[in-house]
Design a protein around this motif. Structure first.
Motif, PDB file in Angstrom:
ATOM      1  N   LYS A   1      12.367   3.960   0.536  1.00 37.36           N
ATOM      2  CA  LYS A   1      10.920   3.839   0.748  1.00 37.36           C
ATOM      3  C   LYS A   1      10.529   4.294   2.152  1.00 37.36           C
TER       4      LYS A   1
ATOM      5  N   LYS B   1       2.286   3.988  -3.199  1.00 39.93           N
ATOM      6  CA  LYS B   1       1.024   4.011  -3.921  1.00 39.93           C
ATOM      7  C   LYS B   1       0.155   5.172  -3.451  1.00 39.93           C
ATOM      8  N   LYS B   2      -0.740   5.566  -4.323  1.00 34.91           N
ATOM      9  CA  LYS B   2      -1.642   6.659  -3.995  1.00 34.91           C
ATOM     10  C   LYS B   2      -2.544   6.275  -2.825  1.00 34.91           C
ATOM     11  N   THR B   3      -2.897   5.000  -2.721  1.00 34.46           N
ATOM     12  CA  THR B   3      -3.750   4.559  -1.628  1.00 34.46           C
ATOM     13  C   THR B   3      -3.050   4.687  -0.278  1.00 34.46           C
ATOM     14  N   ASP B   4      -1.726   4.525  -0.276  1.00 37.00           N
ATOM     15  CA  ASP B   4      -0.965   4.713   0.960  1.00 37.00           C
ATOM     16  C   ASP B   4      -1.048   6.158   1.426  1.00 37.00           C
TER      17      ASP B   4
END
Length: 67
Positions: free
Chosen positions: A48, A2-5
């Motif tokens: 991942k 995710k972009k937040t990661d």
């Protein structure tokens, strides 16, 4: 990932990123061992984890070049 990661990793200091890198590499080795014994069924965990490692290494290089 995710972009937040990506944002949360980019806000960390170099020391924190190095600790995360060590933890991610340990996770990769543990996952590999679980997969070899048959306890890990989901093989997408490898991809991942490897991508997270690549992101951390990239951020470390960027922070090093900024100095």
């Amino acid at each position: 990932m995710k972009k937040t990661d990506k944002i949360s990793y980019s806000q960390k200091s170099s020391d924190e990123l190095k600790k995360d890198l060590i933890d991610l590499r340990k996770t990769l080795v543990e996952t590999n061992a679980k997969f070899a014994t048959g306890n890990q069924k989901d093989s997408s965990v490898f991809t991942k984890t490897k991508r997270k490692i690549a992101l951390v290494l990239t951020l470390l290089t960027q922070k090093k070049n900024e100095k």
